[in-house]
Write a protein that holds these residues in place. Sequence first.
Motif, PDB file in Angstrom:
ATOM      1  N   ARG A 184     -13.417 -11.713  -2.542  1.00 51.43           N
ATOM      2  CA  ARG A 184     -13.646 -13.059  -2.011  1.00 51.43           C
ATOM      3  C   ARG A 184     -13.615 -14.028  -3.164  1.00 51.43           C
ATOM      4  NH1 ARG A 184     -17.680 -12.995   2.958  1.00 51.43           N
ATOM      5  NH2 ARG A 184     -17.248 -15.203   2.763  1.00 51.43           N
ATOM      6  N   GLN A 185     -12.840 -15.068  -3.008  1.00 47.01           N
ATOM      7  CA  GLN A 185     -12.707 -16.015  -4.111  1.00 47.01           C
ATOM      8  C   GLN A 185     -14.044 -16.675  -4.449  1.00 47.01           C
ATOM      9  OE1 GLN A 185      -9.202 -18.511  -3.260  1.00 47.01           O
ATOM     10  NE2 GLN A 185      -8.134 -17.200  -4.728  1.00 47.01           N
ATOM     11  N   SER A 186     -14.880 -16.874  -3.436  1.00 41.18           N
ATOM     12  CA  SER A 186     -16.170 -17.532  -3.710  1.00 41.18           C
ATOM     13  C   SER A 186     -17.036 -16.696  -4.645  1.00 41.18           C
ATOM     14  CB  SER A 186     -16.909 -17.804  -2.396  1.00 41.18           C
ATOM     15  OG  SER A 186     -17.108 -16.593  -1.706  1.00 41.18           O
ATOM     16  N   GLN A 187     -16.713 -15.397  -4.748  1.00 33.82           N
ATOM     17  CA  GLN A 187     -17.504 -14.546  -5.647  1.00 33.82           C
ATOM     18  C   GLN A 187     -16.799 -14.311  -6.979  1.00 33.82           C
ATOM     19  OE1 GLN A 187     -18.263 -11.141  -3.164  1.00 33.82           O
ATOM     20  NE2 GLN A 187     -19.499 -12.375  -1.767  1.00 33.82           N
ATOM     21  N   ARG A 188     -15.723 -15.020  -7.187  1.00 26.53           N
ATOM     22  CA  ARG A 188     -14.930 -14.779  -8.394  1.00 26.53           C
ATOM     23  C   ARG A 188     -14.847 -16.041  -9.260  1.00 26.53           C
ATOM     24  NH1 ARG A 188     -11.819 -10.359  -8.172  1.00 26.53           N
ATOM     25  NH2 ARG A 188     -10.172 -11.334  -9.382  1.00 26.53           N
ATOM     26  N   LEU A 189     -15.746 -16.958  -9.023  1.00 27.68           N
ATOM     27  CA  LEU A 189     -15.648 -18.247  -9.721  1.00 27.68           C
ATOM     28  C   LEU A 189     -15.710 -18.089 -11.241  1.00 27.68           C
ATOM     29  CD1 LEU A 189     -17.842 -20.384  -7.282  1.00 27.68           C
ATOM     30  CD2 LEU A 189     -15.356 -20.140  -7.320  1.00 27.68           C
ATOM     31  N   ALA A 190     -16.413 -17.062 -11.705  1.00 26.37           N
ATOM     32  CA  ALA A 190     -16.526 -16.863 -13.159  1.00 26.37           C
ATOM     33  C   ALA A 190     -15.151 -16.586 -13.777  1.00 26.37           C
ATOM     34  CB  ALA A 190     -17.485 -15.716 -13.454  1.00 26.37           C
ATOM     35  N   TYR A 191     -14.300 -15.884 -13.032  1.00 29.32           N
ATOM     36  CA  TYR A 191     -12.943 -15.610 -13.539  1.00 29.32           C
ATOM     37  C   TYR A 191     -12.162 -16.920 -13.696  1.00 29.32           C
ATOM     38  CZ  TYR A 191     -13.373 -10.631 -12.397  1.00 29.32           C
ATOM     39  OH  TYR A 191     -13.761  -9.324 -12.342  1.00 29.32           O
ATOM     40  N   TYR A 192     -12.332 -17.804 -12.727  1.00 27.44           N
ATOM     41  CA  TYR A 192     -11.570 -19.053 -12.755  1.00 27.44           C
ATOM     42  C   TYR A 192     -12.053 -19.933 -13.904  1.00 27.44           C
ATOM     43  CZ  TYR A 192     -11.092 -17.182  -8.039  1.00 27.44           C
ATOM     44  OH  TYR A 192     -10.931 -16.337  -6.979  1.00 27.44           O
ATOM     45  N   GLU A 193     -13.364 -19.911 -14.078  1.00 26.10           N
ATOM     46  CA  GLU A 193     -13.967 -20.706 -15.147  1.00 26.10           C
ATOM     47  C   GLU A 193     -13.435 -20.228 -16.505  1.00 26.10           C
ATOM     48  OE1 GLU A 193     -15.702 -23.941 -15.486  1.00 26.10           O
ATOM     49  OE2 GLU A 193     -16.403 -23.024 -13.609  1.00 26.10           O
ATOM     50  N   ALA A 194     -13.388 -18.910 -16.664  1.00 24.09           N
ATOM     51  CA  ALA A 194     -12.920 -18.355 -17.947  1.00 24.09           C
ATOM     52  C   ALA A 194     -11.443 -18.696 -18.161  1.00 24.09           C
ATOM     53  CB  ALA A 194     -13.134 -16.840 -17.959  1.00 24.09           C
ATOM     54  N   ALA A 195     -10.655 -18.574 -17.088  1.00 20.41           N
ATOM     55  CA  ALA A 195      -9.219 -18.878 -17.208  1.00 20.41           C
ATOM     56  C   ALA A 195      -9.030 -20.355 -17.515  1.00 20.41           C
ATOM     57  CB  ALA A 195      -8.512 -18.523 -15.897  1.00 20.41           C
ATOM     58  N   PHE A 196      -9.852 -21.158 -16.868  1.00 20.25           N
ATOM     59  CA  PHE A 196      -9.808 -22.604 -17.089  1.00 20.25           C
ATOM     60  C   PHE A 196     -10.043 -22.909 -18.573  1.00 20.25           C
ATOM     61  CE2 PHE A 196     -12.174 -26.640 -17.294  1.00 20.25           C
ATOM     62  CZ  PHE A 196     -11.303 -27.489 -16.633  1.00 20.25           C
ATOM     63  N   ASP A 197     -11.093 -22.298 -19.121  1.00 15.86           N
ATOM     64  CA  ASP A 197     -11.416 -22.537 -20.540  1.00 15.86           C
ATOM     65  C   ASP A 197     -10.251 -22.140 -21.437  1.00 15.86           C
ATOM     66  OD1 ASP A 197     -13.864 -23.457 -19.786  1.00 15.86           O
ATOM     67  OD2 ASP A 197     -14.960 -21.615 -20.270  1.00 15.86           O
ATOM     68  N   ARG A 198      -9.656 -20.998 -21.141  1.00 13.82           N
ATOM     69  CA  ARG A 198      -8.542 -20.531 -21.978  1.00 13.82           C
ATOM     70  C   ARG A 198      -7.358 -21.495 -21.900  1.00 13.82           C
ATOM     71  NH1 ARG A 198      -9.443 -15.537 -19.500  1.00 13.82           N
ATOM     72  NH2 ARG A 198      -7.392 -15.525 -18.524  1.00 13.82           N
ATOM     73  N   LEU A 199      -7.100 -21.972 -20.698  1.00 14.80           N
ATOM     74  CA  LEU A 199      -5.944 -22.876 -20.537  1.00 14.80           C
ATOM     75  C   LEU A 199      -6.208 -24.248 -21.153  1.00 14.80           C
ATOM     76  CD1 LEU A 199      -4.631 -22.042 -16.936  1.00 14.80           C
ATOM     77  CD2 LEU A 199      -3.719 -21.296 -19.122  1.00 14.80           C
ATOM     78  N   VAL A 200      -7.447 -24.695 -21.096  1.00 12.89           N
ATOM     79  CA  VAL A 200      -7.786 -25.972 -21.751  1.00 12.89           C
ATOM     80  C   VAL A 200      -7.551 -25.806 -23.254  1.00 12.89           C
ATOM     81  CG1 VAL A 200      -9.655 -27.568 -22.331  1.00 12.89           C
ATOM     82  CG2 VAL A 200      -9.434 -26.724 -19.987  1.00 12.89           C
ATOM     83  N   GLU A 201      -8.060 -24.701 -23.747  1.00 11.65           N
ATOM     84  CA  GLU A 201      -7.904 -24.360 -25.167  1.00 11.65           C
ATOM     85  C   GLU A 201      -6.436 -24.339 -25.574  1.00 11.65           C
ATOM     86  OE1 GLU A 201      -9.849 -22.149 -28.606  1.00 11.65           O
ATOM     87  OE2 GLU A 201     -10.657 -23.282 -26.933  1.00 11.65           O
ATOM     88  N   ALA A 202      -5.625 -23.759 -24.700  1.00 16.52           N
ATOM     89  CA  ALA A 202      -4.193 -23.627 -25.007  1.00 16.52           C
ATOM     90  C   ALA A 202      -3.434 -24.926 -24.741  1.00 16.52           C
ATOM     91  CB  ALA A 202      -3.605 -22.482 -24.181  1.00 16.52           C
ATOM     92  N   GLY A 203      -4.143 -25.940 -24.317  1.00 12.77           N
ATOM     93  CA  GLY A 203      -3.489 -27.231 -24.091  1.00 12.77           C
ATOM     94  C   GLY A 203      -2.658 -27.280 -22.811  1.00 12.77           C
ATOM     95  N   ARG A 204      -2.953 -26.382 -21.849  1.00 11.52           N
ATOM     96  CA  ARG A 204      -2.152 -26.360 -20.619  1.00 11.52           C
ATOM     97  C   ARG A 204      -2.836 -27.083 -19.460  1.00 11.52           C
ATOM     98  NH1 ARG A 204       2.340 -22.972 -20.696  1.00 11.52           N
ATOM     99  NH2 ARG A 204       2.983 -24.246 -18.935  1.00 11.52           N
ATOM    100  N   LEU A 205      -4.048 -27.574 -19.665  1.00  8.92           N
ATOM    101  CA  LEU A 205      -4.705 -28.352 -18.601  1.00  8.92           C
ATOM    102  C   LEU A 205      -5.085 -29.706 -19.183  1.00  8.92           C
ATOM    103  CD1 LEU A 205      -7.089 -25.689 -16.993  1.00  8.92           C
ATOM    104  CD2 LEU A 205      -4.832 -26.390 -16.203  1.00  8.92           C
ATOM    105  N   TYR A 206      -4.909 -30.737 -18.403  1.00 12.31           N
ATOM    106  CA  TYR A 206      -5.285 -32.053 -18.914  1.00 12.31           C
ATOM    107  C   TYR A 206      -5.972 -32.880 -17.837  1.00 12.31           C
ATOM    108  CZ  TYR A 206      -0.826 -33.737 -16.854  1.00 12.31           C
ATOM    109  OH  TYR A 206       0.218 -34.032 -16.012  1.00 12.31           O
TER     110      TYR A 206
END
Length: 452
Positions: A73-95
Amino acid sequence: MTTITRFAPSPTGRLHVGNIRTALHNWMVAQKNGGKFMLRIDDTDPERSKEEYVEAIRADLAWLGLHPDGEERQSQRLAYYEAAFDRLVEAGRLYRCYETAQELDLKRKVLLGRGKPPIYDRAGLDLTDADHAAKEAEGIRPHWRFKLDHAEMIDWNDGVRGPQKFDPAMLSDPVVRREDGSWLYMLPSAVDDIEMGITDVLRGEDHVSNTAVQVQMFRALQAADDDDCTIASACPHFAHEALLVGKEGKLSKRLGSLGCDAFRERDIEPQAIIALLARLGTSQPVEPIADMQVLLDTFALESFSRAPAKFDDAELDRINTALVHQMEYEQVKHRLPEGMGEEAWHAVRPNLETVSGAHDYWKIVTGPIDLPDFSEDDRAYLKLAAETLAWGDNPWGDLTGALKQETGRNGKALFLPLRQALTGQHSGPDMGELLPVLGEDTARRRLERAAG
Ligand code: GLU
């Protein structure tokens, strides 16, 4: 590598026939390859997602026999999204961006007015630290976009559509996260597909442009995660099926709400839905095939047409009827009226459109039945029949053979009064099969009663 597919419904409503088809095909791809079929509940939208729909989705899949090998269930996987988000921000892929819906709408209209495609202008990329600080000071929070890499052409070999190519410069950078921190579909889905080891993503062609974006997301996520990753392993194998439309060839509202409930109400067998949807829109003929293995053996993405698949209720009814005629007593006995045995099932089965139709025929056996007005002549004939009736291996054959000899009647005159006297009906199951089910006593009583 083990094939892993997934069916990813949003629990914002009941499954409809289009979803069922997607679920079935993903299940079939997994089965055919000895792999796994996962259910992923896309419930990141707490407003619209409902627990009753999650339960209904599970129940519908179970009824159809499409048992998942696991559920997330995606609602129970928010930590994965948060971690991916951080990595992508770091990599300059989210703005960060701040436009309101109205501002974006206006931008789109201006571009369209100039005859240009309404692609987001990436204004967010030009914002300075001071701009961001100013927004923050005003209490305005950003939403986040994924920055497509314009230097990297997007391509994949689609299991149904063949080679696909997209120029990322022709796509808007998608919003992946809202001001309030909630997620849009795009990024969590890519994160899950990677994390759950999904090897094959099979879905409707309305997702083709999402796939274009997600191809870059997969690569960005994997690159941010693992420097050794090869691009080939970064993406699952994608396939997009043409959509399901009504028989008139249009996307219909009715199909969008036609689901297992309605099928159950019409007493449609799950096997009929499976047999139809497994092949609809492919080059394989739609046939009443009850053997799943046969459907699996002939299932191939390459046989899917690019033209919309047309769903016709009448075709489903035909498949259902043909499958009911093949069903064995053991399969249906728990759905038959009390007392109805195998012999009776076999007698009425060829006349049924649905299994529940057996109840009407059983009433004919148990009675009471209504008799028509017989002529004087017919009454005398039926009296003779009552006297002639003898109970052997083939009472109907013996009775009609003897009466034919005795009276010279044949055809309708020979058979119809007997059928009417014995069943109260003008037509119905083969009397050779039905008479033994009625039994000698009932048969003789009914003939005598009809004779008056
Ligand atoms: N929840 C998405 C939908 O129902 C899933 C799409 C997908 O298969 O990735 O459209």
